[in-house]
Design a protein around this motif. Structure first.
Motif, PDB file in Angstrom:
ATOM      1  N   ASN A   1      49.754  35.980  38.130  1.00 24.63           N
ATOM      2  CA  ASN A   1      49.932  35.121  39.171  1.00 24.63           C
ATOM      3  C   ASN A   1      51.097  36.075  40.106  1.00 24.63           C
TER       4      ASN A   1
ATOM      5  N   THR B   1      39.255  30.595  39.031  1.00 25.32           N
ATOM      6  CA  THR B   1      40.237  29.716  40.014  1.00 25.32           C
ATOM      7  C   THR B   1      39.656  28.413  39.863  1.00 25.32           C
TER       8      THR B   1
ATOM      9  N   SER C   1      42.583  25.366  39.989  1.00 23.23           N
ATOM     10  CA  SER C   1      42.562  24.334  40.805  1.00 23.23           C
ATOM     11  C   SER C   1      42.579  22.970  40.255  1.00 23.23           C
TER      12      SER C   1
ATOM     13  N   GLN D   1      43.659  26.924  46.292  1.00 25.11           N
ATOM     14  CA  GLN D   1      43.923  28.476  46.440  1.00 25.11           C
ATOM     15  C   GLN D   1      43.273  29.121  47.668  1.00 25.11           C
TER      16      GLN D   1
ATOM     17  N   TYR E   1      44.930  34.048  45.883  1.00 22.27           N
ATOM     18  CA  TYR E   1      44.626  33.316  47.148  1.00 22.27           C
ATOM     19  C   TYR E   1      43.386  33.597  47.828  1.00 22.27           C
TER      20      TYR E   1
END
Length: 337
Positions: A31, A57, A61, A68, A98
């Motif tokens: 991250n 992801t 989420s 994202q 992202y």
């Protein structure tokens, strides 16, 4: 350190085991968070590459209740500045985990902006970055009652929206101060379109620096950012022969100006000194090489994502981040004889 089974993709725990660190450390590296030493970060990144780990992801989420996805609303994306700002946003977003969803508008009317915002909200975007350089954009956005973070490029922060900007006024004042320092007293300006935020800020910086030196600001012409408009304005300046120096609102217009001056027998910098704005890659290869104000558009894009992440992930208040311009001296300016 064990081997990962061929029957499933590698997980975060596998990377941690392979690198000999905790799964929290791997999470911080993935991250792009601080408080990880360079050596540890490199070891984790090597383990990620060796195992072929990809972050899930969708699972993330579900845990974070975030998509994202960052929406980017833009117009004039073919222009050098907006295009490179977008590249900076995309790179920083990818590095931070992202995805970027882009809505490129042909025109920046309120209906078009509202439609684009609905497109992002339908996607569940975590926030919206706005690269729409026209004056009415902020007012339109404020009327939409958005409940996600918004970062407006170039607007300097208005109301509850965050802003990310290059200090346009300071860049203009650097350009004009350089010309004044070389003895010039009749300094013209070719601005960009009046409804552009950056164009107005550069024109204001030109006026302020002239006023501080007790000089007149009556040599103002308006272009449209294109080399063609610079050429047309250059023909007028060459015929008038009043200005001994010109501050041009961007490098493309400066290119057209150089062509007009060459055709009219006006020598740069012997007869007229010239300063541009942007420092696009070709500026160093103009004839003569162009003195100009450098904007780091990719850094501007990265700053947009930095501000966006603090709001999305930490709930930070709106803020303004400013990138300083730099005057790049080349051969298109010289002291007044």
């Amino acid at each position: 350190m064990g081997n990962v089974s061929d029957r499933r993709p590698p997980r975060l725990e596998d990377v941690a085991s392979h690198a000999g660190v905790s799964h929290q450390t791997v999470s911080r590296v993935v991250n792009n968070q601080p408080n990880v030493s360079k050596a540890t970060r490199e070891r984790v990144e090597a383990a990620i590459a060796e195992l072929g780990y990809r972050r899930n992801t969708a699972a993330r989420s579900l845990v974070t209740r975030r998509s994202q996805v960052i929406g980017v609303l833009g117009t004039e994306l073919a222009q050098y500045g907006p295009a490179n700002t977008l590249l900076g946003v995309q790179q920083a977003a990818r590095e931070s985990g992202y995805f970027v969803s882009i809505a490129a508008l042909k025109e920046s009317g309120s209906d078009s902006i509202a439609d684009a915002v609905r497109y992002f909200t339908d996607q569940g975007a975590d926030g919206i970055i706005v690269i729409v350089p026209h004056g009415g954009t902020v007012q339109t956005l404020e009327g939409l009652g958005l409940d996600v973070p918004v970062v407006v490029v170039g607007a300097g922060g208005h109301g509850r929206f965050s802003g990310a900007m290059v200090d346009q006024k300071r860049g203009a004042r650097l350009a004009v101060a350089h010309l004044i320092g070389q003895g010039h007293r009749r300094i013209g300006h070719i601005s960009g379109p009046r409804d552009w935020i950056d164009a107005e800020a550069r024109a204001e910086g030109w006026r302020e620096e002239l006023a501080a030196a007790g000089l007149a600001d009556d040599l103002l012409l308006e272009g449209d950012w294109s080399a063609g408009s610079g050429y047309r304005m250059g023909r007028k300046i060459a015929a008038d022969r009043t200005a001994t120096a010109v501050f041009v609102g961007n490098d493309q217009m400066a290119l057209g100006l150089l062509r007009a001056f060459s055709e009219a027998g006006v020598r740069v910098p012997q007869d007229v000194s010239l300063v541009g704005f942007d420092d696009q890659p070709e500026a160093a290869y103009f004839t003569p090489p162009l003195t100009t104000v450098r904007q780091d558009f990719e850094e501007l894009g990265r700053r947009c994502m930095d501000v966006m992440r603090t709001q999305v992930e930490d709930g930070a208040a709106s803020s303004i981040t400013v990138v300083d311009p730099v005057l790049v001296l080349r051969a298109s300016t010289s002291p007044l004889p």
